[in-house]
Design an enzyme around this catalytic site. Structure first.
Site, PDB file in Angstrom:
ATOM      1  N   LEU A   1       0.819  -1.212   0.000  1.00  0.00           N
ATOM      2  CA  LEU A   1       0.000   0.000   0.000  1.00  0.00           C
ATOM      3  C   LEU A   1       0.852   1.260   0.000  1.00  0.00           C
ATOM      4  O   LEU A   1       2.035   1.222   0.321  1.00  0.00           O
ATOM      5  CB  LEU A   1      -0.907  -0.022   1.239  1.00  0.00           C
ATOM      6  CG  LEU A   1      -1.860  -1.231   1.307  1.00  0.00           C
ATOM      7  CD1 LEU A   1      -2.579  -1.241   2.642  1.00  0.00           C
ATOM      8  CD2 LEU A   1      -2.881  -1.174   0.177  1.00  0.00           C
ATOM      9  N   PRO A   2       0.232   2.394  -0.358  1.00  0.00           N
ATOM     10  CA  PRO A   2       1.042   3.583  -0.589  1.00  0.00           C
ATOM     11  C   PRO A   2       1.361   4.458   0.621  1.00  0.00           C
ATOM     12  O   PRO A   2       2.164   5.374   0.493  1.00  0.00           O
ATOM     13  CB  PRO A   2       0.194   4.383  -1.591  1.00  0.00           C
ATOM     14  CG  PRO A   2      -1.198   3.976  -1.295  1.00  0.00           C
ATOM     15  CD  PRO A   2      -1.150   2.556  -0.818  1.00  0.00           C
TER      16      PRO A   2
ATOM     17  N   THR B   1       6.069   0.512   2.228  1.00  0.00           N
ATOM     18  CA  THR B   1       7.091   1.290   2.932  1.00  0.00           C
ATOM     19  C   THR B   1       6.383   2.387   3.709  1.00  0.00           C
ATOM     20  O   THR B   1       5.784   3.290   3.120  1.00  0.00           O
ATOM     21  CB  THR B   1       8.080   1.924   1.943  1.00  0.00           C
ATOM     22  OG1 THR B   1       8.785   0.882   1.282  1.00  0.00           O
ATOM     23  CG2 THR B   1       9.087   2.817   2.678  1.00  0.00           C
TER      24      THR B   1
ATOM     25  N   LYS C   1      14.745   0.019   5.359  1.00  0.00           N
ATOM     26  CA  LYS C   1      14.305   0.475   4.043  1.00  0.00           C
ATOM     27  C   LYS C   1      14.403   1.999   3.932  1.00  0.00           C
ATOM     28  O   LYS C   1      14.860   2.543   2.910  1.00  0.00           O
ATOM     29  CB  LYS C   1      12.849   0.040   3.810  1.00  0.00           C
ATOM     30  CG  LYS C   1      12.182   0.607   2.572  1.00  0.00           C
ATOM     31  CD  LYS C   1      12.735  -0.006   1.289  1.00  0.00           C
ATOM     32  CE  LYS C   1      12.242   0.726   0.035  1.00  0.00           C
ATOM     33  NZ  LYS C   1      10.813   0.614  -0.193  1.00  0.00           N
TER      34      LYS C   1
ATOM     35  N   LYS D   1       8.230  10.682  -0.843  1.00  0.00           N
ATOM     36  CA  LYS D   1       7.573  10.087   0.332  1.00  0.00           C
ATOM     37  C   LYS D   1       8.593   9.412   1.246  1.00  0.00           C
ATOM     38  O   LYS D   1       8.590   9.612   2.463  1.00  0.00           O
ATOM     39  CB  LYS D   1       6.529   9.050  -0.117  1.00  0.00           C
ATOM     40  CG  LYS D   1       5.740   8.440   1.039  1.00  0.00           C
ATOM     41  CD  LYS D   1       4.997   7.167   0.654  1.00  0.00           C
ATOM     42  CE  LYS D   1       5.887   5.942   0.834  1.00  0.00           C
ATOM     43  NZ  LYS D   1       5.165   4.646   0.816  1.00  0.00           N
TER      44      LYS D   1
END
Lengths: 295, 295, 295, 295
Positions: free
Chosen positions: B64-65, B95, B170, B245
């Site tokens: 998912l974003p 992430t 990450k 992001k």
């Protein structure tokens, strides 16, 4: 071959030793007498001064700390262009301003010499091991004359372009090196402060898109990697003040070209602050201490 | 295995396809109906909604974003924790914020699920080729249950630490990626403006200490490398807004941890400006255009 | 008094006009003939060249765009030092490198001239209104000779120190100006995007600790203030490329002094990018457009 | 008037004292008992806890260190909204996130209270002297009710806009303050290192376009100005960690609004490094030490 080697610092000395090991006849000079003595023990002859050292040489190799030093040594009264043998090949391995590099090479060629700029990448370890990378600017023919010698001191020889191009490529490379070293320090410091193990995090990033030379071969965090400056209190290696000098060259170049290099500029500023705090002589990976301070 | 896959965007769709190819039985859901339809053609079943998709799954994979989307999907009324089968393994490959990741995992474990955070590195090309790197946080036992599936979608699986550690690693990795991408753009742009050939310069640096993933595998300069976004007008790849992001997550993390990340902060600012100029949907290596503008 | 005025650009022309208005006898020269013609209409005599213009002058005033131009005009064959009358007072109001300023002054003094560096602050509006600030380096006696003329062109005259000190103070001032201009743009843009009225926000900050010259007298947001470049599409005023030049001088100075100026460095980078996008000839407050782009 | 004052730190205590001096009847509370005792000596009543302090108050004033503290004090079980008298006017002078400010005000209004956010500018000296600037967000009617009290504690009262607007304007102002403070430090440090006298340079810039609040009223260089923190070893004043907090709020706001604030971001990073080196409790003008280190 009869070679004059001028400039016997942390980089120059092991490079000269590798030429001696390869069977060449070296005459050396440095302003620091002790540096000359050491090479004499390794089998070199000592020149009384630069003029004396270059007089009979077929090839002159120089490894100096600044644009000003190169200019003086080549163009000055007692200098290389005034005293070297006709037709000698001149190899300047210093990292200096591309403009000065071109100015000196133009004067050399006008006097009948062949000249290349051949700055190196690989640090003192690469100099000792004979695994340097040479980044060369100048005529292809001059490079071919130099290649057999360069290959005694290094593993890779690249032709970046015309005179000065070696300097430009070196400066771009080292600006990028400074950026990814500082970036690597930021990433490991952040992850470690958030609870990760610095070695685990380094391993993960080295296998992922964060991968870069600083992370893989020169890890700045103490204890992650053996045989790097971080594991010997940042002694040896590539000094903070040398990185600061190269970043300064990148900023002069970008300013005169009207090109923006925002990360390069900020990295230089942080190395300036780091040097000001007394880290100038320590390896450039010690910049991680600037981030960890007070933690 | 019966797997629910939720979130079928540029990354999720090819990951789901690789699970289908490996013989697993997938039920999928996405808010965009066309994305579901595409997977159904590839052999998946369509869930009516998230609750329906997860009901009989042994494993739930989500991609998912944003942190908010993950929180809602897992903790909301019609969400995963409320409807998944007892004992299911939950794998979140989004992430997102490490704090949100831990919050969701804690809630999941409290309800008897096993859960790992498993964000990926490798981009859409890696997702399609099944060569992603998974960076996992959570219990080792949960990771071992997940490993056979992860290995169908990726090539490397790293265990970064406890719950949330996958996210942290990450975020650190992608901050470093953003930094060396921008640094690489600065170096190539500077050298090129000073007269070097961008391909020659890239080759030199890739063999020297400037070496990094962006330079070697994802060269941002048009024409230097085939099959990278720079050679197809920055289409496809890893979007500027996704990098923005991730850089934002790094700044939130560094701010809350009281850690300085000066290059990370500046890189985020420059990506913010770049996105504002309309590059949000183009690949993140297009940041080189911000430096070249007006040249 | 017989005055030679060399350099009749946006700043030089109105400064020369104020000297004419004060009753002085001016001989002028500029490489752009139209600029000379304009001053002749105002009552000046035209010199055929620089040498001709300075021959009978008691005082020479110069206002040039770069270090190189000053060096050539003063030290070159047809230049000021070779042709000015014995004992003339030389006033250089250009903003240039302190090192070049000192070099020229040293040569001038060696030839028996008195010389001061007297760069200005206040922009084209201040030049027209005769309200410039002069920041002077050099001997106090030379400054006192110059003062009556400076006071015809300006309102404040400061003695910053010995030769070159005027340049240093000017460079420091303009670096600070660039920083608070960009900072002011960031603050107003942020507040406005969060819903505040730019005029209300400007008023609040101008009465609070955010107060600074850019905010109060030169507000960069269109419509907040009358009679500033922001309210006439950034035409007139102090050009982006002039600010970029001064920021470049600050970075050269900080680099050679081994001093960190991180905000100065970043501000220069952002002005470089801004200039590259075609804003070079517009007022420097137009940097707000770089932040607003894409909003 | 019966006033409850909660939060008696370096700012809150002198503000409360000014209300007592003006003849108001204060009940105070703070988690630090000694702070309460001090105010009791000045004539306040001590509340047993927050709930007790606000019970009979016509007006509640709060001055707290963080968003979290404000949220808990207003919305928590023993908090202001649960225990204040019907119709009381609530004034929050803390500097916090605009989002939290709006959330609390919305809850307050829903329960029938009037509420404004009224963060201040002017520091501890302004708080003691009663010369603070109040930057107010909320309904004009609520501001008018508050005005007589605000004018006992301050000199200027601005209405920035609707609820939360006071916070936004304050955050923008303090970001700009941090930027011009650091810029001022860079300019004075650079000039001084190049040989200028810091006081002469400060005077020149204060009369030129470099002029700003930090330079004129709060000079960061020791010895240039009396009665500022720089002249008492950076004790007192506005602490580095408070500036760091406000810069952090600016970065959260800019990130959530999708607005670039490059100088704001870099200034925050440098204050983070400065705080990490042990300067957190010293005045924010001590950032000049970060630049001077090692000089």
């Amino acid at each position: 071959m009869r070679i004059a080697f001028l400039g016997l610092g942390n980089m120059g000395a092991p490079m000269a030793q590798n030429l001696i090991k390869a069977g060449h006849e070296l005459t050396v000079f440095d302003l620091v007498a002790a540096s000359v003595d050491k090479l004499v023990k390794d089998g070199a002859k000592a020149g009384r001064d630069a003029a004396d050292a270059v007089r009979n040489a077929e090839v002159v190799v120089t490894m100096l700390p600044s644009s000003a030093a190169v200019k003086r040594l080549y163009l000055g009264d007692g200098g290389v262009l005034a005293h070297a043998a006709a037709g000698a090949l001149l190899i300047d391995s210093s990292t200096i301003s591309p403009d000065v590099s071109r100015e000196v090479a133009t004067a050399a060629v006008a006097k009948g010499f062949a000249m290349i700029d051949a700055p190196v990448s690989g640090g003192t370890a690469g100099a000792a091991a004979g695994t340097l990378t040479f980044i060369v600017g100048g005529e292809a023919a001059a490079l071919e004359r130099a290649r057999p010698l360069l290959e005694k001191m290094g593993k890779n020889v690249f032709h970046a372009g015309a005179s000065g191009a070696g300097q430009i490529a070196k400066i771009c490379n080292n600006m990028l090196l400074g950026i990814h070293m500082l970036g690597t320090c930021e990433a490991i410091n952040l992850g470690t402060r958030l609870g990760l193990d610095p070695k685990v995090l380094s391993d993960v990033m080295a296998k992922s898109s964060g991968r870069n030379w600083s992370l893989e071969l020169y890890n700045p965090w103490p204890g992650v990697m053996e045989n790097v400056p971080a594991s010997r209190e940042y002694k040896g290696g590539f000094g903070t003040d040398l990185m600061l000098k190269d970043l300064g060259l990148s900023q002069e170049a970008s300013q005169s070209a009207g090109v923006a290099t925002p990360l390069g500029a900020l990295t230089r500023q942080l190395y300036q602050l780091h040097s000001g705090r007394g880290y100038g002589a320590l390896d450039f990976s010690s910049i991680v201490d600037a981030l960890r301070a007070g933690a």
